[in-house]
Write a protein that holds these residues in place. Structure first.
Motif, short mmCIF file in Angstrom:
data_model
loop_
_atom_site.label_atom_id
_atom_site.label_comp_id
_atom_site.label_asym_id
_atom_site.label_seq_id
_atom_site.Cartn_x
_atom_site.Cartn_y
_atom_site.Cartn_z
N ASP A 91 35.23 52.79 42.54
CA ASP A 91 35.10 51.40 43.00
C ASP A 91 33.89 50.69 42.41
O ASP A 91 33.36 49.75 43.00
N VAL A 92 33.43 51.14 41.24
CA VAL A 92 32.30 50.50 40.57
C VAL A 92 32.84 49.50 39.55
O VAL A 92 33.69 49.83 38.73
N LEU A 93 32.36 48.27 39.62
CA LEU A 93 32.69 47.25 38.64
C LEU A 93 31.48 47.06 37.74
O LEU A 93 30.36 46.96 38.22
N ARG A 94 31.70 47.00 36.43
CA ARG A 94 30.58 46.90 35.50
C ARG A 94 30.72 45.66 34.63
O ARG A 94 31.78 45.41 34.07
N ARG A 116 23.47 41.98 44.61
CA ARG A 116 23.77 43.37 44.97
C ARG A 116 24.14 43.48 46.44
O ARG A 116 25.04 44.25 46.81
N ALA A 117 23.45 42.72 47.30
CA ALA A 117 23.78 42.77 48.72
C ALA A 117 25.19 42.24 48.99
O ALA A 117 25.91 42.78 49.83
N ALA A 118 25.58 41.19 48.27
CA ALA A 118 26.90 40.60 48.47
C ALA A 118 28.00 41.41 47.81
O ALA A 118 29.12 41.47 48.32
N HIS A 119 27.68 42.03 46.67
CA HIS A 119 28.69 42.78 45.91
C HIS A 119 28.08 44.10 45.43
O HIS A 119 27.75 44.25 44.25
N PRO A 120 27.94 45.06 46.31
CA PRO A 120 27.34 46.34 45.92
C PRO A 120 28.14 47.10 44.88
O PRO A 120 27.62 48.00 44.22
N GLU A 121 29.40 46.73 44.72
CA GLU A 121 30.25 47.40 43.74
C GLU A 121 29.99 46.94 42.31
O GLU A 121 30.40 47.60 41.35
N LEU A 122 29.30 45.81 42.15
CA LEU A 122 29.09 45.23 40.82
C LEU A 122 27.78 45.73 40.23
O LEU A 122 26.71 45.56 40.83
N HIS A 123 27.84 46.27 39.03
CA HIS A 123 26.65 46.74 38.31
C HIS A 123 26.58 46.03 36.96
O HIS A 123 27.60 45.80 36.31
N LEU A 124 25.35 45.68 36.56
CA LEU A 124 25.13 44.92 35.34
C LEU A 124 24.49 45.79 34.26
O LEU A 124 23.51 46.49 34.52
N ASP A 125 25.03 45.72 33.06
CA ASP A 125 24.36 46.22 31.87
C ASP A 125 23.76 45.00 31.18
O ASP A 125 24.48 44.10 30.74
N THR A 277 38.96 38.81 34.77
CA THR A 277 38.56 40.14 35.24
C THR A 277 37.62 40.02 36.42
O THR A 277 36.84 39.06 36.52
N LYS A 278 37.66 41.00 37.30
CA LYS A 278 36.87 40.91 38.53
C LYS A 278 35.37 40.85 38.29
O LYS A 278 34.68 40.03 38.91
N PRO A 279 34.79 41.70 37.41
CA PRO A 279 33.32 41.63 37.24
C PRO A 279 32.84 40.27 36.76
O PRO A 279 31.85 39.74 37.29
N VAL A 280 33.54 39.69 35.79
CA VAL A 280 33.13 38.38 35.26
C VAL A 280 33.31 37.30 36.31
O VAL A 280 32.45 36.44 36.50
N LYS A 281 34.44 37.33 37.01
CA LYS A 281 34.71 36.29 38.01
C LYS A 281 33.70 36.36 39.15
O LYS A 281 33.19 35.33 39.61
N ILE A 282 33.39 37.57 39.63
CA ILE A 282 32.42 37.71 40.72
C ILE A 282 31.06 37.16 40.28
O ILE A 282 30.42 36.40 41.01
N PHE A 283 30.62 37.56 39.08
CA PHE A 283 29.31 37.13 38.62
C PHE A 283 29.28 35.62 38.39
O PHE A 283 28.31 34.95 38.79
N ARG A 284 30.30 35.09 37.74
CA ARG A 284 30.34 33.65 37.48
C ARG A 284 30.29 32.86 38.78
O ARG A 284 29.51 31.90 38.92
N ASP A 285 31.12 33.24 39.76
CA ASP A 285 31.14 32.51 41.03
C ASP A 285 29.80 32.59 41.73
O ASP A 285 29.31 31.59 42.29
N TRP A 286 29.19 33.77 41.74
CA TRP A 286 27.88 33.93 42.38
C TRP A 286 26.82 33.10 41.66
O TRP A 286 26.00 32.43 42.30
#
Length: 294
Positions: A91-94, A116-125, A277-286
């Protein structure tokens, strides 16, 4: 089971319909334009009708194309999400994010705890290398860059509008020959970011000294070092208002009370397909929500 056209042909059709261009869709799918055209032709032969109106270099879905796109695009996106969910593991999104060091240190990292608090599953490189836009889809999923504008073939959102500030060491105002007039810039070196080469020209034009030539122009590839060079008295940096305010460095002062709109802005950008994709959409919205909230 009813016979279906090749999935690669369907993927090609959706990409061209969304982007409006064989060239852009070919770049998106890492194909040559002729190869992509053949896939479109395969689908059109399969259903025995054309799906696009060809207009010079543009490809516009006709009525049949619009109807087919509305029916199959959500299904294709759902398949993509399902595959992504099965392959992400634990369940890790990168997200592979390209970002300029100064923006990262001043604007992004102070708020990453909230992400990170809102989306603990999302990790950034994090990648601070150059030519970020050119590396979209080839090592980077999304970027935050400073530019005049963004290729319309990409998805982009402007993150700010800014003013150009001449920024120098405090000693430039307090020394034996204080820097008081814009005309005196002819006696000083100018410090510029390589991605913002026109900031001094835009400022000098607005200040009433078009074509003014300083002693020298020194270029840097990171804003952090430009600010430090200015603080050390190596020249006058022409940067953005928020760079000066966020630095909050008592060694630095804004020079001259002249308001000049910058020709550059920070932008969020990615390939259109990546936004699904979920990682991009989550980050963009945030990111957009965070900036709007101040």
């Amino acid at each position: 089971m009813r016979r279906l056209p090749p999935l690669t042909a369907i993927e090609a059709f959706v990409a061209v319909a969304r982007l409006g261009s064989i060239k852009a869709a070919a770049q998106e799918l890492a194909l040559s334009p002729p190869a992509l055209s053949r896939r479109i032709q395969t689908l059109e032969r399969f259903i025995s009708r054309p799906l696009f109106d060809r207009r010079h270099q543009a490809m516009v879905p006709n009525a049949d194309g619009e109807r087919l796109l509305a029916a199959i695009a959500p299904a294709l996106d759902g398949m993509s999400d399902a595959i992504e969910g099965m392959t992400s593991g634990n369940d890790v999104l990168r997200l592979r994010l390209g970002v300029l060091p100064l923006y990262a240190s001043q604007r992004l990292f102070p708020r990453l705890g909230e992400l990170r608090a809102a989306h603990p599953e999302l990790h950034l490189d994090i990648d601070t290398g150059g030519n970020a836009l050119a590396r979209l889809g080839e090592g980077l999923d999304a970027v935050i860059v400073v530019a005049r504008d963004i290729d319309p073939m990409l998805y982009s959102e402007r993150l700010d509008r800014n003013m150009v500030y001449p920024i120098g060491a405090r000693g430039l105002l307090d020394g034996p020959t204080p820097l008081r007039s814009p005309e005196q810039m002819r006696e000083h070196s100018v410090l510029l970011h390589r991605d913002m080469p026109d900031t001094f020209a835009a400022w000098s034009q607005a200040a009433g000294y078009p074509g003014m030539e300083p002693v020298a122009i020194d270029y840097f590839d990171t804003g952090v070092l430009i600010l430090e060079a200015a603080a050390q008295g190596l020249g006058v940096a022409f940067m953005h208002e928020n760079h000066f305010q966020d630095a909050n460095d008592p060694r630095l002062v804004r020079l001259f009370d002249i308001d000049v709109t910058s020709p550059y802005s920070y932008w969020f950008a990615c390939r259109p397909r990546a936004l699904q994709t979920k990682p991009v959409k989550i980050f963009r919205d945030w990111l957009i929500r965070t900036l709007r909230e101040g």
